[in-house]
Design a protein around this motif. Structure first.
Motif, PDB file in Angstrom:
ATOM      1  N   ILE A 381       7.061  -3.840  -2.082  1.00 51.79           N
ATOM      2  CA  ILE A 381       6.176  -3.431  -3.170  1.00 51.79           C
ATOM      3  C   ILE A 381       5.521  -4.655  -3.802  1.00 51.79           C
ATOM      4  N   ARG A 382       6.287  -5.720  -4.000  1.00 52.82           N
ATOM      5  CA  ARG A 382       5.702  -6.951  -4.555  1.00 52.82           C
ATOM      6  C   ARG A 382       4.667  -7.545  -3.602  1.00 52.82           C
ATOM      7  N   ALA A 383       4.948  -7.464  -2.297  1.00 51.59           N
ATOM      8  CA  ALA A 383       3.981  -7.976  -1.317  1.00 51.59           C
ATOM      9  C   ALA A 383       2.690  -7.175  -1.345  1.00 51.59           C
ATOM     10  N   LEU A 384       2.799  -5.857  -1.456  1.00 46.49           N
ATOM     11  CA  LEU A 384       1.603  -5.020  -1.539  1.00 46.49           C
ATOM     12  C   LEU A 384       0.819  -5.304  -2.814  1.00 46.49           C
ATOM     13  N   ALA A 385       1.533  -5.540  -3.901  1.00 41.47           N
ATOM     14  CA  ALA A 385       0.869  -5.811  -5.178  1.00 41.47           C
ATOM     15  C   ALA A 385       0.039  -7.080  -5.114  1.00 41.47           C
ATOM     16  N   ALA A 386       0.460  -8.015  -4.281  1.00 41.15           N
ATOM     17  CA  ALA A 386      -0.248  -9.297  -4.198  1.00 41.15           C
ATOM     18  C   ALA A 386      -1.146  -9.407  -2.977  1.00 41.15           C
ATOM     19  N   SER A 387      -1.186  -8.376  -2.121  1.00 40.93           N
ATOM     20  CA  SER A 387      -1.922  -8.471  -0.867  1.00 40.93           C
ATOM     21  C   SER A 387      -3.428  -8.445  -1.091  1.00 40.93           C
ATOM     22  N   PRO A 388      -4.181  -9.320  -0.405  1.00 36.43           N
ATOM     23  CA  PRO A 388      -5.642  -9.269  -0.508  1.00 36.43           C
ATOM     24  C   PRO A 388      -6.260  -8.172   0.349  1.00 36.43           C
ATOM     25  N   LEU A 389      -5.444  -7.439   1.107  1.00 36.12           N
ATOM     26  CA  LEU A 389      -5.967  -6.482   2.079  1.00 36.12           C
ATOM     27  C   LEU A 389      -5.972  -5.040   1.592  1.00 36.12           C
ATOM     28  N   VAL A 390      -5.186  -4.731   0.570  1.00 34.80           N
ATOM     29  CA  VAL A 390      -5.028  -3.332   0.177  1.00 34.80           C
ATOM     30  C   VAL A 390      -6.137  -2.914  -0.779  1.00 34.80           C
ATOM     31  N   ASP A 391      -6.370  -1.600  -0.858  1.00 40.67           N
ATOM     32  CA  ASP A 391      -7.405  -1.119  -1.773  1.00 40.67           C
ATOM     33  C   ASP A 391      -6.893  -1.156  -3.216  1.00 40.67           C
ATOM     34  N   ASP A 392      -7.795  -0.932  -4.151  1.00 39.29           N
ATOM     35  CA  ASP A 392      -7.451  -1.068  -5.571  1.00 39.29           C
ATOM     36  C   ASP A 392      -6.373  -0.072  -5.994  1.00 39.29           C
ATOM     37  N   GLU A 393      -6.428   1.131  -5.445  1.00 40.39           N
ATOM     38  CA  GLU A 393      -5.449   2.148  -5.821  1.00 40.39           C
ATOM     39  C   GLU A 393      -4.042   1.708  -5.429  1.00 40.39           C
ATOM     40  N   LEU A 394      -3.880   1.255  -4.193  1.00 36.91           N
ATOM     41  CA  LEU A 394      -2.564   0.811  -3.737  1.00 36.91           C
ATOM     42  C   LEU A 394      -2.113  -0.420  -4.520  1.00 36.91           C
TER      43      LEU A 394
END
Length: 406
Positions: A381-394
């Motif tokens: 979850i922390r990785a997704l929060a900081a990922s430059p690849l995910v959309d704004d919703e995620l």
């Protein structure tokens, strides 16, 4: 599994990059997922580049390399910055970086900037910035024809305003005019608006026409059996008409049409999504179970209907779809449905695994429903929060979830 496999997973990942597994390349995501794997297992790029060098158009391999570039993968960064890299490979990567907004022009290596600027040209028309917003139109003073004509006009006239005006009139003459437009007009905007208005008015006069067009053969690959373009447009508008009908009319239609096959089943699924009751659960589950093995592309509406019903008895079927559907949007819909039964142990396991799903929709859904202490899930979850690849919703959901776990 691939992350734990390390170099042993290289061949499998390379196969996924070269043999695109997507059912629908327009809607299914894979680039983020595969880009993360390229970085995680340090996939050698040479075997991939040998295949991409002969590709005539950008594909999944280019998109995954773009994702790896955005993650700061040193070999991919060097690849894009190397003047010896084939222009087709650079163009494919740049196209994805531009389309997904994973990079900015200033970050592009010199020989990639020209390709980026070419992609900017369609949005650079100076006249676009000079468009003026039309003044609000006084709809009550217009004829029915003039109101319908606005459906093909500027976006400043909101479609719900037009629908509201037509429904507020609702007299016999207006309804007759709308029905004639649906039956004979050739302009999509007018036909669609007229169909929606009659649906909201609960007017059933279009049902015979709908039955006729829904039942006609339509084999797109066979020109002799393909529905003509005007009838295909009209059929789509009639499907929209049925979705705007009141539940008391639409639900019996769904039950009557769902077993008739072809376009009847397609329309019935959308009606069940809106109006299904507990009495329809067994029918919906049987349809999903029968059609999921074909990949899952035909069961999205039925999955949404099961999600709305939220019966824990559906958990085993939904878990099976999440595990086996090859159409990733079907898997994402099954995962969303499981959030209605999130405390079931089987559902919780699927939701946890969805944190690593290739679809942002599935991962975003899972962020709020992974229950209890789980170090690996918290790290993801922390990785997704900081990922430059995910959309704004995620990203937003992951950030909120990470904050509550801190």
């Amino acid at each position: 599994m691939a992350r734990h496999g390390g170099t042993a997973a290289h061949d499998d990942i390379l196969h996924c990059l070269l043999v695109d597994p997507r059912v629908d390349r327009q809607t299914e995501q894979r680039a983020r997922y595969l880009g993360e794997l390229i970085v995680a297992v340090d996939l050698p790029l040479e075997p991939l580049l040998r295949s991409l060098g002969s590709a005539t158009e950008a594909g999944l391999g280019h998109d995954a390399l773009a994702a790896a570039w955005a993650l700061g993968h040193a070999p991919t960064r060097a690849l894009l910055g190397d003047p010896a890299t084939p222009e087709a490979v650079v163009a494919g990567i740049v196209a994805c970086l531009h389309g997904e907004r994973w990079a900015r022009l200033v970050e592009m290596p010199a020989h990639a900037r020209a390709l980026w600027l070419q992609l900017e040209l369609p949005d650079a028309d100076s006249t676009a910035s000079q468009r003026r917003v039309a003044a609000p139109t006084a709809l009550a003073a217009l004829s029915v024809h003039a109101v319908l004509e606005l459906a093909r006009g500027p976006e400043s006239v909101r479609r719900d305003r037009l629908l509201g005006e037509l429904c507020a009139r609702g007299d016999a003459a207006t309804r007759a005019h709308l029905a004639a437009v649906v039956a004979d007009d050739l302009v999509l905007g007018r036909v669609r608006l007229a169909a929606r208005a009659l649906g909201l008015l609960g007017d059933e006069r279009l049902l015979p026409l709908a039955e006729d067009l829904f039942g006609r053969p339509d084999v797109f690959e066979d020109p002799t059996r393909r529905l003509p373009a005007d009838l295909r447009m009209r059929r789509a508008c009639l499907a929209d008409y049925t979705r705007h009908l009141p539940a008391a009319i639409a639900l019996p239609l769904a039950r009557a049409w769902h077993g008739r096959g072809d376009y009847f089943t397609t329309v019935a699924g959308t009606l069940f999504e809106l109006h299904a009751t507990a009495a329809d659960r067994a029918r919906l589950e049987a349809f999903v179970a029968a059609n999921a093995p074909q990949g899952g592309i035909t069961i999205l509406d039925e999955l949404d209907a099961l999600a709305r019903l939220g019966d824990p008895a559906s958990v085993p079927l939904l878990c099976d779809v999440a595990a086996t559907a090859t159409y990733s949007l079907a898997r994402a819909r099954a995962i969303t449905a499981l959030t209605r039964m999130a405390h079931a142990p089987a559902a919780q396991q699927v939701l946890r695994e969805a944190l690593w799903d290739c679809e942002d929709e599935a991962s975003a859904t899972a962020c709020a429903f992974v229950i209890g202490p789980d170090a690996a899930a918290a790290d993801r979850i922390r990785a997704l929060a900081a990922s430059p690849l995910v959309d704004d919703e995620l990203a937003g959901r992951a950030q909120r979830s990470a904050a509550t776990r801190a």
